[in-house]
Scaffold this motif. Structure first.
Motif, mmCIF file in Angstrom:
data_model
loop_
_atom_site.group_PDB
_atom_site.id
_atom_site.type_symbol
_atom_site.label_atom_id
_atom_site.label_comp_id
_atom_site.label_asym_id
_atom_site.label_seq_id
_atom_site.Cartn_x
_atom_site.Cartn_y
_atom_site.Cartn_z
ATOM 1 N N ARG A 72 -79.393 -58.028 -63.712
ATOM 2 C CA ARG A 72 -78.514 -56.918 -63.333
ATOM 3 C C ARG A 72 -77.455 -56.674 -64.397
ATOM 4 O O ARG A 72 -77.132 -55.528 -64.731
ATOM 5 C CB ARG A 72 -77.864 -57.213 -61.987
ATOM 6 N N PHE A 73 -76.930 -57.756 -64.937
ATOM 7 C CA PHE A 73 -75.922 -57.645 -65.979
ATOM 8 C C PHE A 73 -76.500 -56.975 -67.225
ATOM 9 O O PHE A 73 -75.888 -56.086 -67.813
ATOM 10 C CB PHE A 73 -75.396 -59.042 -66.325
ATOM 11 N N ALA A 74 -77.702 -57.403 -67.619
ATOM 12 C CA ALA A 74 -78.337 -56.834 -68.805
ATOM 13 C C ALA A 74 -78.676 -55.367 -68.589
ATOM 14 O O ALA A 74 -78.508 -54.533 -69.496
ATOM 15 C CB ALA A 74 -79.601 -57.625 -69.153
ATOM 16 N N ALA A 75 -79.141 -55.024 -67.402
ATOM 17 C CA ALA A 75 -79.512 -53.632 -67.116
ATOM 18 C C ALA A 75 -78.308 -52.708 -67.210
ATOM 19 O O ALA A 75 -78.360 -51.653 -67.858
ATOM 20 C CB ALA A 75 -80.152 -53.538 -65.734
ATOM 21 N N GLN A 76 -77.211 -53.092 -66.581
ATOM 22 C CA GLN A 76 -76.025 -52.231 -66.611
ATOM 23 C C GLN A 76 -75.339 -52.258 -67.972
ATOM 24 O O GLN A 76 -74.802 -51.248 -68.432
ATOM 25 C CB GLN A 76 -75.050 -52.658 -65.517
ATOM 26 N N GLY A 77 -75.370 -53.417 -68.620
ATOM 27 C CA GLY A 77 -74.789 -53.507 -69.957
ATOM 28 C C GLY A 77 -75.551 -52.657 -70.959
ATOM 29 O O GLY A 77 -74.950 -51.962 -71.788
ATOM 30 N N MET B 24 -79.631 -58.078 -85.899
ATOM 31 C CA MET B 24 -80.553 -57.427 -84.966
ATOM 32 C C MET B 24 -80.382 -55.916 -84.963
ATOM 33 O O MET B 24 -81.349 -55.164 -84.857
ATOM 34 C CB MET B 24 -80.352 -57.979 -83.554
ATOM 35 N N LEU B 25 -79.134 -55.459 -85.105
ATOM 36 C CA LEU B 25 -78.865 -54.026 -85.065
ATOM 37 C C LEU B 25 -78.712 -53.404 -86.446
ATOM 38 O O LEU B 25 -78.466 -52.211 -86.565
ATOM 39 C CB LEU B 25 -77.603 -53.760 -84.231
ATOM 40 N N ASN B 26 -78.821 -54.236 -87.486
ATOM 41 C CA ASN B 26 -78.693 -53.741 -88.858
ATOM 42 C C ASN B 26 -77.410 -52.950 -89.057
ATOM 43 O O ASN B 26 -77.406 -51.885 -89.674
ATOM 44 C CB ASN B 26 -79.890 -52.865 -89.239
ATOM 45 N N TYR C 56 -81.009 -54.390 -73.893
ATOM 46 C CA TYR C 56 -81.321 -55.285 -72.777
ATOM 47 C C TYR C 56 -81.712 -56.662 -73.307
ATOM 48 O O TYR C 56 -81.182 -57.690 -72.862
ATOM 49 C CB TYR C 56 -82.462 -54.693 -71.941
ATOM 50 N N VAL C 57 -82.630 -56.675 -74.259
ATOM 51 C CA VAL C 57 -83.085 -57.938 -74.834
ATOM 52 C C VAL C 57 -81.941 -58.650 -75.551
ATOM 53 O O VAL C 57 -81.781 -59.870 -75.450
ATOM 54 C CB VAL C 57 -84.256 -57.695 -75.812
ATOM 55 N N LEU C 58 -81.115 -57.896 -76.259
ATOM 56 C CA LEU C 58 -79.992 -58.480 -76.979
ATOM 57 C C LEU C 58 -79.013 -59.141 -76.008
ATOM 58 O O LEU C 58 -78.555 -60.267 -76.239
ATOM 59 C CB LEU C 58 -79.271 -57.403 -77.785
ATOM 60 N N ILE C 59 -78.693 -58.464 -74.918
ATOM 61 C CA ILE C 59 -77.750 -59.008 -73.940
ATOM 62 C C ILE C 59 -78.309 -60.253 -73.271
ATOM 63 O O ILE C 59 -77.611 -61.271 -73.136
ATOM 64 C CB ILE C 59 -77.386 -57.938 -72.893
ATOM 65 N N VAL C 60 -79.570 -60.198 -72.850
ATOM 66 C CA VAL C 60 -80.185 -61.370 -72.218
ATOM 67 C C VAL C 60 -80.174 -62.558 -73.173
ATOM 68 O O VAL C 60 -79.848 -63.688 -72.798
ATOM 69 C CB VAL C 60 -81.630 -61.056 -71.780
ATOM 70 N N GLY C 61 -80.513 -62.292 -74.422
ATOM 71 C CA GLY C 61 -80.541 -63.364 -75.410
ATOM 72 C C GLY C 61 -79.174 -63.967 -75.650
ATOM 73 O O GLY C 61 -79.016 -65.194 -75.685
ATOM 74 N N GLU D 117 -68.847 -66.564 -85.016
ATOM 75 C CA GLU D 117 -69.457 -66.023 -86.240
ATOM 76 C C GLU D 117 -70.985 -66.041 -86.161
ATOM 77 O O GLU D 117 -71.648 -65.151 -86.702
ATOM 78 C CB GLU D 117 -68.990 -66.803 -87.465
ATOM 79 N N VAL D 118 -71.537 -67.054 -85.500
ATOM 80 C CA VAL D 118 -72.995 -67.136 -85.364
ATOM 81 C C VAL D 118 -73.508 -65.990 -84.510
ATOM 82 O O VAL D 118 -74.485 -65.311 -84.856
ATOM 83 C CB VAL D 118 -73.412 -68.489 -84.749
ATOM 84 N N LEU D 119 -72.851 -65.746 -83.398
ATOM 85 C CA LEU D 119 -73.259 -64.664 -82.502
ATOM 86 C C LEU D 119 -73.090 -63.305 -83.170
ATOM 87 O O LEU D 119 -73.941 -62.418 -83.025
ATOM 88 C CB LEU D 119 -72.438 -64.713 -81.215
#
Length: 202
Positions: A129-134, A189-191, A161-166, A180-182
């Protein structure tokens, strides 16, 4: 008349404005397993019969409490979005990571309960739910223009969605990871850096 929608709204206000008698406060104090329906009705100030008139079980109240955490994050992200235009990209991403840590992983009894094996199904429901709304928030805000996806519409929702879940899953299992790692993961991922360079050359 005490209505279910009104009750849900009371549980989904930002922490600074929610009612002191909200179930969220009780959950955070006692935890999920130790909070009973009787505790909730006593804390909120309603009878058990009225509780069951609007709710089938404790799980529905828990769902509303989880929604508040998501609402808190989205409101924090909205504030971040409104202020990030004045920040450099690096500063902006730092603030975004800090918001995620604060909203999702601030230690209290209820949040800690979500990390236990017995509540794995509840955690997965919350994460989805968090990933979907985010993801929906990110897709519908101009922040996307800073990424390589800003000029195309394919799979934007799925990407975020995939980025948030990860990110959430990794933070859950590696709470001490440096910001810094995140940030590097999000940037790659987003270039984002490549998109900035392209705009500077244009």
């Amino acid at each position: 008349m005490w209505r279910r929608a009104r009750y849900s709204a009371a549980t989904t206000r930002p922490s600074g404005r929610r009612r002191s008698s909200s179930p969220r406060e009780l959950y955070e104090e006692k935890g999920l397993a130790r909070t009973s329906i009787q505790d909730i009705t006593n804390h909120v100030g309603v009878t058990r019969s009225l509780f069951y008139h609007y709710f089938q079980n404790k799980e529905e109240v828990t769902s509303a409490v989880l929604d508040q955490y998501i609402t808190d994050f989205l409101e924090a992200m909205q504030h971040w979005h409104e202020s990030q235009t004045a920040l450099a990209t690096d500063e902006s991403l730092h603030s975004m990571v800090k918001i995620m840590r604060m909203v999702l992983f601030e230690k209290n009894t209820f949040r800690m309960a979500l990390s236990t094996q017995e509540n794995a199904a509840l955690y997965l429901d919350f994460l989805n739910r968090f990933a979907a709304q985010g993801a929906e928030f990110m897709v519908t805000h101009p922040m996307v223009e800073q990424t390589k996806y800003g000029e195309q519409s394919d799979h934007l929702y799925e990407t975020f969605y995939v980025l948030i879940v990860g990110l959430v899953s990794y933070l859950r299992s590696h709470p001490d990871v440096e910001d810094e790692v995140l940030i590097d993961v999000v940037t790659r991922m987003l270039n984002i850096e490549q998109a900035e360079e392209a705009r500077e050359l244009a």
